[in-house]
Design an enzyme around this catalytic site. Structure first.
Site, mmCIF file in Angstrom:
data_model
loop_
_atom_site.group_PDB
_atom_site.id
_atom_site.type_symbol
_atom_site.label_atom_id
_atom_site.label_comp_id
_atom_site.label_asym_id
_atom_site.label_seq_id
_atom_site.Cartn_x
_atom_site.Cartn_y
_atom_site.Cartn_z
ATOM 1 N N HIS A 316 0.856 -1.193 0.000
ATOM 2 C CA HIS A 316 0.000 0.000 0.000
ATOM 3 C C HIS A 316 0.885 1.234 0.000
ATOM 4 O O HIS A 316 1.950 1.250 0.595
ATOM 5 C CB HIS A 316 -0.893 0.028 1.256
ATOM 6 C CG HIS A 316 -2.060 0.936 1.114
ATOM 7 N ND1 HIS A 316 -1.976 2.281 1.358
ATOM 8 C CD2 HIS A 316 -3.320 0.689 0.698
ATOM 9 C CE1 HIS A 316 -3.149 2.828 1.131
ATOM 10 N NE2 HIS A 316 -3.987 1.891 0.732
ATOM 11 N N ASP A 373 -7.936 -5.306 -0.118
ATOM 12 C CA ASP A 373 -8.405 -6.188 -1.202
ATOM 13 C C ASP A 373 -8.031 -7.645 -0.991
ATOM 14 O O ASP A 373 -8.393 -8.495 -1.803
ATOM 15 C CB ASP A 373 -7.820 -5.690 -2.529
ATOM 16 C CG ASP A 373 -8.380 -4.331 -2.890
ATOM 17 O OD1 ASP A 373 -7.591 -3.385 -3.070
ATOM 18 O OD2 ASP A 373 -9.621 -4.211 -2.924
HETATM 19 C C1 SDX Z 1 -6.184 0.037 -2.943
HETATM 20 O O1 SDX Z 1 -4.401 4.579 -2.100
HETATM 21 C C2 SDX Z 1 -5.324 3.947 -1.461
HETATM 22 O O2 SDX Z 1 -5.710 4.306 -0.398
HETATM 23 C C3 SDX Z 1 -5.892 2.748 -2.191
HETATM 24 C C4 SDX Z 1 -6.904 1.908 -1.428
HETATM 25 C C5 SDX Z 1 -8.180 2.668 -1.163
HETATM 26 O O3 SDX Z 1 -8.881 2.301 -0.220
HETATM 27 O O4 SDX Z 1 -8.521 3.562 -2.005
HETATM 28 O O5 SDX Z 1 -6.345 1.494 -0.191
HETATM 29 C C6 SDX Z 1 -7.319 0.672 -2.236
HETATM 30 O O6 SDX Z 1 -5.968 0.379 -4.065
HETATM 31 C C7 SDX Z 1 -5.308 -0.926 -2.202
HETATM 32 C C8 SDX Z 1 -4.107 -1.412 -3.060
HETATM 33 C C9 SDX Z 1 -4.624 -2.517 -4.003
HETATM 34 N N1 SDX Z 1 -3.569 -2.847 -4.982
HETATM 35 C C10 SDX Z 1 -2.928 -4.039 -4.918
HETATM 36 O O7 SDX Z 1 -3.097 -4.858 -4.020
HETATM 37 C C11 SDX Z 1 -1.986 -4.280 -6.076
HETATM 38 C C12 SDX Z 1 -0.673 -4.851 -5.541
HETATM 39 N N2 SDX Z 1 0.015 -3.753 -4.780
HETATM 40 C C13 SDX Z 1 0.923 -2.949 -5.489
HETATM 41 O O8 SDX Z 1 0.943 -2.916 -6.837
HETATM 42 C C14 SDX Z 1 1.442 -1.724 -4.731
HETATM 43 O O9 SDX Z 1 1.736 -2.133 -3.449
HETATM 44 C C15 SDX Z 1 0.537 -0.505 -4.686
HETATM 45 C C16 SDX Z 1 0.073 -0.102 -6.040
HETATM 46 C C17 SDX Z 1 -0.627 -0.747 -3.801
HETATM 47 C C18 SDX Z 1 1.363 0.634 -4.079
HETATM 48 O O10 SDX Z 1 2.272 1.019 -5.020
HETATM 49 P P1 SDX Z 1 3.434 2.102 -4.670
HETATM 50 O O11 SDX Z 1 3.114 2.839 -3.430
HETATM 51 O O12 SDX Z 1 3.708 2.877 -5.904
HETATM 52 O O13 SDX Z 1 4.626 1.185 -4.258
HETATM 53 P P2 SDX Z 1 5.749 0.702 -5.248
HETATM 54 O O14 SDX Z 1 5.109 0.111 -6.463
HETATM 55 O O15 SDX Z 1 6.725 1.805 -5.408
HETATM 56 O O16 SDX Z 1 6.403 -0.501 -4.401
HETATM 57 C C19 SDX Z 1 7.470 -0.261 -3.493
HETATM 58 C C20 SDX Z 1 8.300 -1.542 -3.524
HETATM 59 C C21 SDX Z 1 8.731 -1.911 -4.945
HETATM 60 O O17 SDX Z 1 9.920 -2.675 -4.845
HETATM 61 P P3 SDX Z 1 11.365 -1.887 -5.027
HETATM 62 O O18 SDX Z 1 11.256 -1.105 -6.319
HETATM 63 O O19 SDX Z 1 11.467 -1.013 -3.798
HETATM 64 O O20 SDX Z 1 12.359 -3.019 -5.073
HETATM 65 O O21 SDX Z 1 7.509 -2.650 -3.063
HETATM 66 C C22 SDX Z 1 7.326 -3.578 -4.136
HETATM 67 C C23 SDX Z 1 7.649 -2.849 -5.417
HETATM 68 O O22 SDX Z 1 8.123 -3.751 -6.429
HETATM 69 N N3 SDX Z 1 5.941 -4.004 -4.091
HETATM 70 C C24 SDX Z 1 5.505 -5.241 -4.306
HETATM 71 C C25 SDX Z 1 4.128 -5.202 -4.117
HETATM 72 N N4 SDX Z 1 3.747 -3.955 -3.815
HETATM 73 C C26 SDX Z 1 4.868 -3.209 -3.807
HETATM 74 N N5 SDX Z 1 6.172 -6.386 -4.627
HETATM 75 C C27 SDX Z 1 5.407 -7.495 -4.767
HETATM 76 N N6 SDX Z 1 4.059 -7.545 -4.587
HETATM 77 C C28 SDX Z 1 3.398 -6.409 -4.273
HETATM 78 N N7 SDX Z 1 2.080 -6.435 -4.116
#
Ligand code: SDX
Length: 438
Positions: A316, A373
């Site tokens: 998140h 989720d």
């Molecule tokens: C919702 O914003 C909100 O409040 C949203 C929400 C709401 O109520 O409105 O809470 C609802 O959208 C919840 C999130 C649902 N999405 C997912 O579950 C999809 C999977 N999660 C990710 O794609 C990710 O965690 C996000 C999109 C939720 C957050 O993305 P960010 O903040 O841009 O984080 P990032 O992509 O920069 O990740 C930081 C690091 C990265 O690794 P490094 O580059 O540091 O090596 O964490 C890793 C990412 O690769 N990472 C994950 C991951 N989520 C982040 N690695 C594997 N699996 C994951 N799910």
């Protein structure tokens, strides 16, 4: 506090910026929960500089008095009330009233709000013909966004964003009709006749009625399902400046009508990185279950930078601790499945996946926890809700939050149209060469 008071931050000094031979001071602001921000409103005028912040990770777009999150402590409060208390003591309509009007309703206000919604649950008969135009396998989020946008064609008398009465009736129409529009999209997908709303039922019961009853039989609504749906809608109701809410604010900032703004928010929520993650998460759990339940294989895939696979329902932007909503939903999941004696292998896979991931250094150091989720899909499956409808239910839950933020945007004395800057990196000036010479 009056409504306008709620846009107040405290001046708590300045931040100093040195740039070339310039040294400027920028105001330092503090909100009611001690969050601090540098006010850069005058930055470009003072220095000709703009800031760049991909994904707005460090950038606040507005002051807001609706929802407070503390990602480190896993705190979520709507208008100051902890989500755990609202989930335990309120129903979704009370929470919708709280988000939109700023206070929990008393019995009279709640009755009037419920009545206002109850009178608008049907959609215009001409709107039902829209569904004939959609292909049978149309995704319900596409239908939802289209039909909500089209509401503006049927209610041209209530589109003025600065007329409180027109805004109020649009709010009733949206909250009342979204479940109807959603249920009709499901009926369309299974070739069954649409079920009219039954206004003797409460909000959640009415939705389940429209989803599962047919003209040939009255659907016996399971009170446990209605209770679980009520809780799910509450925990989805708002989440400050998330992607879809910021979209509603962006569109609303141009003074587009409320229907158009909500339709845009539905589009943003559909994305698998946002609200679409609940649908993607269940598909992922099904894939893991079909692959012998080998959760470690998928955790390793999620860690592999050469693999685009991510654990859906994990991570998140704000929560760097457990998402408090995931805890509430997981408890509801546990209770519902055991009460109904449902042994859903996906719930077992989800719990094992969580256990393996939360012990893995990659997830620990990145503070990746299950989010809202991760477990919601397991409950929806237990209710018989098809996977493609999961994000639609997220939209029904998030609607009061979108509306609250849209209203707050228009109530803000400092409201301006959203128009971010950029840093251009393309070609510098060049001459057109006539096509014969290209
Ligand atoms: C919702 O914003 C909100 O409040 C949203 C929400 C709401 O109520 O409105 O809470 C609802 O959208 C919840 C999130 C649902 N999405 C997912 O579950 C999809 C999977 N999660 C990710 O794609 C990710 O965690 C996000 C999109 C939720 C957050 O993305 P960010 O903040 O841009 O984080 P990032 O992509 O920069 O990740 C930081 C690091 C990265 O690794 P490094 O580059 O540091 O090596 O964490 C890793 C990412 O690769 N990472 C994950 C991951 N989520 C982040 N690695 C594997 N699996 C994951 N799910």
């Amino acid at each position: 506090m009056t409504a306008s008071d709620k846009f107040q931050t405290q001046d708590v000094g300045t931040a100093r910026l040195t740039y070339g031979d310039q040294e400027i001071e920028l105001p330092l602001l503090e909100g009611s929960e001690g969050e601090r921000a540098i006010d850069i409103s005058a930055l470009r005028k003072m220095t000709s500089l703009v800031t760049l912040d991909e994904g707005f990770v460090n950038t606040g777009s507005t002051r807001s008095a609706i929802t407070f999150l503390d990602g480190e402590k896993g705190i979520l409060r709507y208008r100051g009330y902890p989500i755990e208390e609202l989930a335990a003591h309120c129903d979704f309509i009370e929470v919708a009233y709280l988000l939109i009007h700023g206070e929990l309703p008393d019995s009279e206000q709640a009755a009037a709000f419920r009545s206002g919604i109850r009178h608008h649950t049907m959609i215009h008969e001409d709107m039902r013909s829209f569904y004939n135009g959609f292909p049978r396998d149309a995704h319900p989020m596409a239908i939802l966004s289209s039909v909500v946008g089209a509401l503006s064609t049927f209610y041209q008398d209530s589109m003025q964003v600065d007329d409180p009465e027109q805004v109020e009736i649009s709010i009733f129409r949206l909250i009342a009709k979204l479940p109807t529009i959603a249920a009709y999209s499901y009926k369309k997908s299974i070739g069954q006749p649409f079920m009219y709303p039954n206004n003797d039922l409460d909000y959640c019961e009415n939705f389940l009625h429209m989803m599962f009853a047919t003209p040939a039989h009255e659907h016996m609504i399971d009170p446990d399902f209605a209770e679980a749906l009520n809780l799910l809608l509450i925990v989805h109701a708002d989440h400050e400046q998330n992607c879809s809410t910021s979209t509603v604010r962006m569109v609303g900032s141009s003074n587009a009508n409320l229907f158009a703004s909500i339709s845009a928010g539905i589009g943003a929520l559909w994305g698998p990185l946002h609200g679409g993650a609940n649908e993607a998460c269940v598909s992922m759990l099904e894939q893991i279950a079909a692959d012998g339940g080998n959760v470690k294989k998928y955790v390793d895939m999620a860690k592999d930078k050469n693999n685009s696979f991510r654990l859906m329902g994990f991570g998140h932007r704000v929560y760097k601790n457990f998402d408090p909503r995931a805890k509430i939903i997981r408890a509801c999941c546990d209770k519902l499945l055991s009460k109904l004696n449902i042994d859903d292998p996906l719930f077992d896979v989800a719990q094992e996946l969580q256990e393996v991931a939360l012990k893995d250094e990659y997830f620990v150091e990145r503070k990746l926890y299950p989010n809202v989720d991760f477990y919601s899909g397991v409950i929806y499956r237990a209710m018989g809700i098809p996977v493609q409808m999961f994000t639609v239910l997220f939209a029904i839950g998030r609607l009061p939050g979108w509306i609250a933020h849209w209203r707050e945007l228009h109530a803000n004395p400092g409201k301006r149209i959203y128009r971010p800057r950029q840093i251009y990196t393309g070609d510098t000036e060049r001459k057109v060469v006539p096509i014969e010479q290209r």
